[in-house]
Enzyme design. Structure first.
Site, PDB file in Angstrom:
ATOM      1  CG  HIS A  18      -1.850   1.134   1.320  1.00 11.21           C
ATOM      2  ND1 HIS A  18      -2.849   1.207   2.279  1.00 11.21           N
ATOM      3  CD2 HIS A  18      -1.962   2.279   0.600  1.00 11.21           C
ATOM      4  CE1 HIS A  18      -3.500   2.349   2.141  1.00 11.21           C
ATOM      5  NE2 HIS A  18      -2.964   3.033   1.140  1.00 11.21           N
ATOM      6  CG  HIS A  20      -1.038   6.196  -2.644  1.00 10.56           C
ATOM      7  ND1 HIS A  20      -2.239   6.051  -3.284  1.00 10.56           N
ATOM      8  CD2 HIS A  20      -1.256   5.794  -1.365  1.00 10.56           C
ATOM      9  CE1 HIS A  20      -3.144   5.595  -2.435  1.00 10.56           C
ATOM     10  NE2 HIS A  20      -2.574   5.426  -1.258  1.00 10.56           N
ATOM     11  CG  HIS A 194      -7.414   3.849  -0.411  1.00 10.22           C
ATOM     12  ND1 HIS A 194      -6.688   3.164  -1.335  1.00 10.22           N
ATOM     13  CD2 HIS A 194      -6.523   4.642   0.258  1.00 10.22           C
ATOM     14  CE1 HIS A 194      -5.412   3.518  -1.233  1.00 10.22           C
ATOM     15  NE2 HIS A 194      -5.287   4.410  -0.280  1.00 10.22           N
ATOM     16  CD  GLU A 197      -7.278   7.211   4.591  1.00  9.79           C
ATOM     17  OE1 GLU A 197      -7.786   7.307   3.450  1.00  9.79           O
ATOM     18  OE2 GLU A 197      -6.140   7.657   4.851  1.00  9.79           O
ATOM     19  CG  ASP A 274      -1.346   5.884   2.669  1.00 13.66           C
ATOM     20  OD1 ASP A 274      -1.721   5.356   1.611  1.00 13.66           O
ATOM     21  OD2 ASP A 274      -2.092   6.578   3.374  1.00 13.66           O
ATOM     22  CG  ASP A 275       0.671   8.949   0.341  1.00 18.34           C
ATOM     23  OD1 ASP A 275       0.613   8.954  -0.894  1.00 18.34           O
ATOM     24  OD2 ASP A 275      -0.312   8.676   1.060  1.00 18.34           O
TER      25      ASP A 275
HETATM   26  N1  ADE Z   1      -4.066   8.865  -1.950  1.00 18.27           N
HETATM   27  C1  ADE Z   1      -2.833   8.894  -1.417  1.00 18.27           C
HETATM   28  N2  ADE Z   1      -2.867   8.660  -0.094  1.00 18.27           N
HETATM   29  C2  ADE Z   1      -4.171   8.478   0.228  1.00 18.27           C
HETATM   30  C3  ADE Z   1      -4.863   8.206   1.441  1.00 18.27           C
HETATM   31  N3  ADE Z   1      -4.230   8.059   2.617  1.00 18.27           N
HETATM   32  N4  ADE Z   1      -6.204   8.117   1.397  1.00 18.27           N
HETATM   33  C4  ADE Z   1      -6.843   8.270   0.233  1.00 18.27           C
HETATM   34  N5  ADE Z   1      -6.252   8.502  -0.919  1.00 18.27           N
HETATM   35  C5  ADE Z   1      -4.919   8.610  -0.936  1.00 18.27           C
HETATM   36 ZN    ZN Z   2      -3.460   4.913   0.496  1.00 15.11          ZN
END
Ligand code: ADE
Ligand code: ZN
Length: 333
Positions: A18, A20, A194, A197, A274-275
């Site tokens: 997971h 991006h 997703h 969340e 995630d990021d």
């Molecule tokens: N795109 C990138 N990170 C995200 C996240 N945490 N939730 C939804 N979309 C995303």
């Molecule tokens: Zn994500």
């Protein structure tokens, strides 16, 4: 069992499911691209990645991605990710790419360039990276359908699935996108979403029932629904949990985050970032942090990797190879 150390966490063969691509821009790279294009920064460098809510966070991704305007830069960004993965001891990654964030490059150029970056990385001995293309919950059905049409018309061994991300408050997207997910599945793509969340457990149910998701990105709100927990456990549906991201996006606090409870319940959870660059996180830091918070040892971190092997979308032989790598590591622990 080997005690938890930075070295042991680095050496553990890790799987990232997971992540991006939009979240892999470093500040330095953003500044370098902005300078090259002569585009002013929206904030000073120190505050470049500041945000207060998910909506602002998603806007920031748009701005970063708008700096990629040609095939070479897209290819290089993908290659950079594979280099980062190697540094972290990640042996396999499934990377999400949401074309709606990339305003200055067409899908036709973006996706093949990213795949080319992953191909070049694999040829150079960097980790095996595959791609999941994502819809945005708030985009129109028409543009989402165009993306799915493109994907089904351009099969590639590294292009393995369809995803949906963005703000889950756009709940009607599950119904709108249901036929698109069905089409992707008919064309051999795997499905993830997703959910749970910025939505509650009902968002996870809908992702499973309307989108036919095979696993869930985040899914942490499932904790509020015992029947859902049972369902996830009984059907081996993994939740790709991003602890640090959830804290920074104000989904949970460190104290009430349900990762340990989900793990103890027997829901197959994985640990993901995630990021990573935007959230100043790395896979090794993520594991170190949750282990120290929960008093976990290598045993639990190894369990997270086995869960990821079960949940990943690569061919059987590759899964078997990944499982063996972890078993070998475990036997040396
Ligand atoms: N795109 C990138 N990170 C995200 C996240 N945490 N939730 C939804 N979309 C995303
Ligand atoms: Zn994500």
């Amino acid at each position: 069992m080997t005690p938890i150390t930075k070295e042991a966490i680095r050496a553990l063969p890790k799987i990232e499911l997971h992540i991006h691509l939009e979240g892999t821009f470093s500040k330095e790279y953003v500044c370098q691209l902005a300078e090259k294009l002569d585009v002013p920064l929206p904030h000073d460098k120190e505050h470049l990645f500041s945000f207060t809510c998910l909506a602002e966070f998603l806007e920031m991704l748009d701005w970063n991605c708008s700096l990629i305007r040609n095939a070479a830069d897209a290819e290089q960004l993908a290659y950079h990710f594979a280099e980062y993965a190697k540094e972290q001891g990640i042996v396999y990654a499934e990377v999400i790419l949401n074309p709606t964030h990339w305003k200055n490059i067409s899908l036709d150029v973006l996706v093949p360039s990213v795949l080319a970056g992953f191909d070049r990385a694999a040829q150079d001995g960097l980790p095996d990276c595959r791609l999941m293309v994502s819809l945005l919950r708030t985009q129109s059905t028409k543009t989402a359908a165009e993306t799915v049409d493109w994907l089904t018309a351009h099969p590639h061994s590294r292009l393995i699935g369809l995803s949906v991300d963005g703000n889950e408050e756009a709940a009607e997207s599950n119904e709108r996108f249901s036929p698109l997910f069905a089409k992707a599945k008919e064309n051999g793509l795997h499905l993830t979403a997703h959910a749970g969340e910025s939505s509650g457990p009902e968002g996870v149910w809908e992702a499973l029932q309307l989108l036919q998701a095979e696993r869930i990105d985040h899914g942490v709100r499932a904790m509020d629904d015992e029947r859902l927990l049972e369902y996830l456990k009984d059907n081996h549906i993994a939740l790709n949990v991003c602890f640090t991201s959830n804290i920074l996006c104000n989904i949970f606090t460190e104290e009430n985050h349900p990762l340990k409870a989900l793990f103890d319940y027997g829901v197959p959870v994985t640990a993901s970032t995630d990021d990573p660059h935007i959230l100043v996180d790395t896979m090794c830091y993520e594991l170190e942090h949750i282990a120290s918070l929960y008093g976990w040892g290598m045993e639990e971190l190894i369990r997270l990797q086995y869960n990821a092997v079960e949940a990943c979308f690569c061919p059987k032989e590759k899964k078997e190879m990944l499982r063996k790598k972890i078993e070998e590591f475990e036997s040396r622990c």
